[in-house]
Write an enzyme that holds these catalytic residues in place. Structure first.
Site, PDB file in Angstrom:
ATOM      1  N   LYS A  13       0.838  -1.215   0.000  1.00 24.77           N
ATOM      2  CA  LYS A  13       0.000   0.000   0.000  1.00 24.77           C
ATOM      3  C   LYS A  13       0.872   1.265   0.000  1.00 24.77           C
ATOM      4  CE  LYS A  13      -2.010  -1.120   3.933  1.00 24.77           C
ATOM      5  NZ  LYS A  13      -1.274  -2.370   4.257  1.00 24.77           N
ATOM      6  N   ARG A  88      -9.758   0.602   8.602  1.00 29.83           N
ATOM      7  CA  ARG A  88      -9.278  -0.724   8.981  1.00 29.83           C
ATOM      8  C   ARG A  88     -10.318  -1.515   9.746  1.00 29.83           C
ATOM      9  NH1 ARG A  88      -3.406   0.386   8.931  1.00 29.83           N
ATOM     10  NH2 ARG A  88      -2.378  -1.540   9.431  1.00 29.83           N
ATOM     11  N   ARG A 127      11.860  -5.275   4.930  1.00 28.13           N
ATOM     12  CA  ARG A 127      11.602  -3.854   4.636  1.00 28.13           C
ATOM     13  C   ARG A 127      12.583  -2.956   5.397  1.00 28.13           C
ATOM     14  NH1 ARG A 127       5.765  -1.417   5.480  1.00 28.13           N
ATOM     15  NH2 ARG A 127       5.960  -2.433   7.498  1.00 28.13           N
ATOM     16  N   ARG A 171      -0.133  -8.860  13.527  1.00 29.89           N
ATOM     17  CA  ARG A 171      -0.767  -7.859  12.648  1.00 29.89           C
ATOM     18  C   ARG A 171      -1.601  -8.552  11.562  1.00 29.89           C
ATOM     19  NH1 ARG A 171       4.436  -4.963  10.874  1.00 29.89           N
ATOM     20  NH2 ARG A 171       3.123  -3.873   9.382  1.00 29.89           N
TER      21      ARG A 171
HETATM   22  P1  AP5 Z   1       4.865  -1.586   1.848  1.00 31.31           P
HETATM   23  O1  AP5 Z   1       4.458  -0.829   0.653  1.00 31.31           O
HETATM   24  O2  AP5 Z   1       5.637  -0.869   2.916  1.00 31.31           O
HETATM   25  O3  AP5 Z   1       3.588  -2.338   2.462  1.00 31.31           O
HETATM   26  P2  AP5 Z   1       2.311  -1.760   3.210  1.00 31.31           P
HETATM   27  O4  AP5 Z   1       1.126  -2.441   2.633  1.00 31.31           O
HETATM   28  O5  AP5 Z   1       2.306  -0.267   3.199  1.00 31.31           O
HETATM   29  O6  AP5 Z   1       2.606  -2.365   4.649  1.00 31.31           O
HETATM   30  P3  AP5 Z   1       2.578  -1.716   6.109  1.00 31.31           P
HETATM   31  O7  AP5 Z   1       3.311  -2.678   7.001  1.00 31.31           O
HETATM   32  O8  AP5 Z   1       3.064  -0.315   6.122  1.00 31.31           O
HETATM   33  O9  AP5 Z   1       1.082  -1.774   6.400  1.00 31.31           O
HETATM   34  P4  AP5 Z   1       0.409  -1.818   7.727  1.00 31.31           P
HETATM   35  O10 AP5 Z   1      -0.966  -1.665   7.259  1.00 31.31           O
HETATM   36  O11 AP5 Z   1       0.663  -2.957   8.615  1.00 31.31           O
HETATM   37  O12 AP5 Z   1       1.126  -0.623   8.530  1.00 31.31           O
HETATM   38  P5  AP5 Z   1       0.654   0.830   8.918  1.00 31.31           P
HETATM   39  O13 AP5 Z   1       1.846   1.684   8.903  1.00 31.31           O
HETATM   40  O14 AP5 Z   1      -0.552   1.233   8.153  1.00 31.31           O
HETATM   41  O15 AP5 Z   1       5.690  -2.857   1.363  1.00 31.31           O
HETATM   42  C1  AP5 Z   1       6.289  -3.752   2.296  1.00 31.31           C
HETATM   43  C2  AP5 Z   1       7.652  -4.231   1.750  1.00 31.31           C
HETATM   44  O16 AP5 Z   1       7.432  -5.021   0.590  1.00 31.31           O
HETATM   45  C3  AP5 Z   1       8.583  -3.072   1.317  1.00 31.31           C
HETATM   46  O17 AP5 Z   1       9.901  -3.398   1.690  1.00 31.31           O
HETATM   47  C4  AP5 Z   1       8.428  -3.012  -0.214  1.00 31.31           C
HETATM   48  O18 AP5 Z   1       9.632  -2.596  -0.842  1.00 31.31           O
HETATM   49  C5  AP5 Z   1       8.098  -4.457  -0.564  1.00 31.31           C
HETATM   50  N1  AP5 Z   1       7.163  -4.567  -1.679  1.00 31.31           N
HETATM   51  C6  AP5 Z   1       6.083  -3.771  -1.949  1.00 31.31           C
HETATM   52  N2  AP5 Z   1       5.450  -4.181  -3.053  1.00 31.31           N
HETATM   53  C7  AP5 Z   1       6.119  -5.283  -3.495  1.00 31.31           C
HETATM   54  C8  AP5 Z   1       5.957  -6.160  -4.614  1.00 31.31           C
HETATM   55  N3  AP5 Z   1       4.953  -6.010  -5.501  1.00 31.31           N
HETATM   56  N4  AP5 Z   1       6.847  -7.195  -4.742  1.00 31.31           N
HETATM   57  C9  AP5 Z   1       7.863  -7.371  -3.860  1.00 31.31           C
HETATM   58  N5  AP5 Z   1       8.088  -6.544  -2.798  1.00 31.31           N
HETATM   59  C10 AP5 Z   1       7.216  -5.522  -2.619  1.00 31.31           C
HETATM   60  O19 AP5 Z   1       0.160   0.591  10.422  1.00 31.31           O
HETATM   61  C11 AP5 Z   1       1.051   0.310  11.479  1.00 31.31           C
HETATM   62  C12 AP5 Z   1       0.279   0.244  12.798  1.00 31.31           C
HETATM   63  O20 AP5 Z   1      -0.337   1.531  13.053  1.00 31.31           O
HETATM   64  C13 AP5 Z   1      -0.885  -0.748  12.828  1.00 31.31           C
HETATM   65  O21 AP5 Z   1      -0.446  -2.056  13.168  1.00 31.31           O
HETATM   66  C14 AP5 Z   1      -1.789  -0.131  13.894  1.00 31.31           C
HETATM   67  O22 AP5 Z   1      -1.302  -0.379  15.197  1.00 31.31           O
HETATM   68  C15 AP5 Z   1      -1.634   1.360  13.628  1.00 31.31           C
HETATM   69  N6  AP5 Z   1      -2.647   1.854  12.665  1.00 31.31           N
HETATM   70  C16 AP5 Z   1      -2.409   2.389  11.434  1.00 31.31           C
HETATM   71  N7  AP5 Z   1      -3.553   2.720  10.838  1.00 31.31           N
HETATM   72  C17 AP5 Z   1      -4.545   2.395  11.697  1.00 31.31           C
HETATM   73  C18 AP5 Z   1      -5.977   2.457  11.634  1.00 31.31           C
HETATM   74  N8  AP5 Z   1      -6.595   2.947  10.523  1.00 31.31           N
HETATM   75  N9  AP5 Z   1      -6.670   1.995  12.694  1.00 31.31           N
HETATM   76  C19 AP5 Z   1      -6.064   1.527  13.805  1.00 31.31           C
HETATM   77  N10 AP5 Z   1      -4.724   1.412  13.924  1.00 31.31           N
HETATM   78  C20 AP5 Z   1      -3.975   1.849  12.874  1.00 31.31           C
END
Ligand code: AP5
Length: 215
Positions: A13, A88, A127, A171
């Protein structure tokens, strides 16, 4: 373009949102990034959020709903936005509908990135993120030119605290229980397009652009 990127942790994402902001000149609104910034600054919201994030759980709905409501009213969201990591839960999706109705806006699309669970663990453990500019890399799939250094600003590449295997698995469980129901929610609203997120980063990007071009 008013867009949600939906998908499990590590689906890509953030990677895709960064490319789409350049293409459409609209902001990426990542609740994860906003919460991590609050944790780093030690604000009251950050102190409250840290425990949930470190444990791989979700921060309470009222906190994130308030963040997004405020953010969507800022002037740079006039022409559109990309929501990354929000909503979410069904309660967050309902709150988003109310906020958008108040602002007289509608969503154009919800893109669901689909990736195998084991690939997600590999993506997240590998990552790395630039401490200074926030650019993302992967040690195998998207490596920097010089190990440990950002290609864009030469900043130090660091690993997120919640990218440890045990927290990643928690997660993923939370995603399945609380966020996956949103796939059906947005499908029934006629907004959902599912994309195979197992393909190369550029291929995924082109598929998203093709979906959005048809909107
Ligand atoms: P990346 O693009 O970073 O993946 P992502 O989907 O953004 O993953 P996140 O871990 O950031 O998502 P998340 O939803 O858990 O975390 P968030 O920060 O929102 O890609 C990952 C890796 O793969 C990278 O190294 C990239 O290079 C590689 N990659 C990408 N595409 C690829 C491909 N096609 N092929 C190969 N490699 C690839 O949330 C963190 C925490 O915050 C949550 O756990 C929660 O505690 C809190 N939080 C955030 N939002 C909320 C909400 N709305 N409600 C409640 N709590 C929340």
């Amino acid at each position: 373009m008013k867009l949600i990127l939906l998908g499990p942790p590590g689906a890509g994402k953030g990677t895709q949102a960064k490319m789409l902001t350049e293409r459409y000149r609209i902001p990426q609104i990542s609740t994860g990034d906003i919460l991590r910034a609050a944790v780093k600054e030690g604000t009251p919201m950050g102190v409250k959020a840290k425990g949930y994030m470190d444990a791989g759980g979700l921060v309470p709905d009222e906190v994130v709903v308030g963040i997004v409501r405020e953010r969507l009213q800022q002037s740079d969201c006039q022409n559109g936005f990309i929501l990354d990591g929000f909503p979410r839960t069904v309660a967050q999706a309902d709150a988003l509908n109310s906020t958008l109705a108040d602002l007289d806006k509608n969503l154009d699309a919800v893109i669901s990135l689909e990736v195998d669970p084991e690939a997600l663990v590999e993506r997240l453990t590998g990552r790395r993120t630039c401490r200074d500019c926030g650019r993302g890399f992967h040690v195998t799939f998207d490596p920097p030119a010089v190990a440990g250094k950002c290609d864009a600003c030469q900043g130090e590449l660091i690993q997120r605290d919640d990218d440890k295997e045990e927290t990643i698995r928690k997660r993923l469980e939370v995603y399945r229980a609380q966020t996956e129901p949103l796939v059906a929610y947005y499908r029934s609203a006629g907004l959902l397009s599912a994309i195979d997120g197992m393909q190369d980063i550029q291929v995924v990007k082109n598929k998203i652009l093709a979906v959005l071009a048809a909107k």
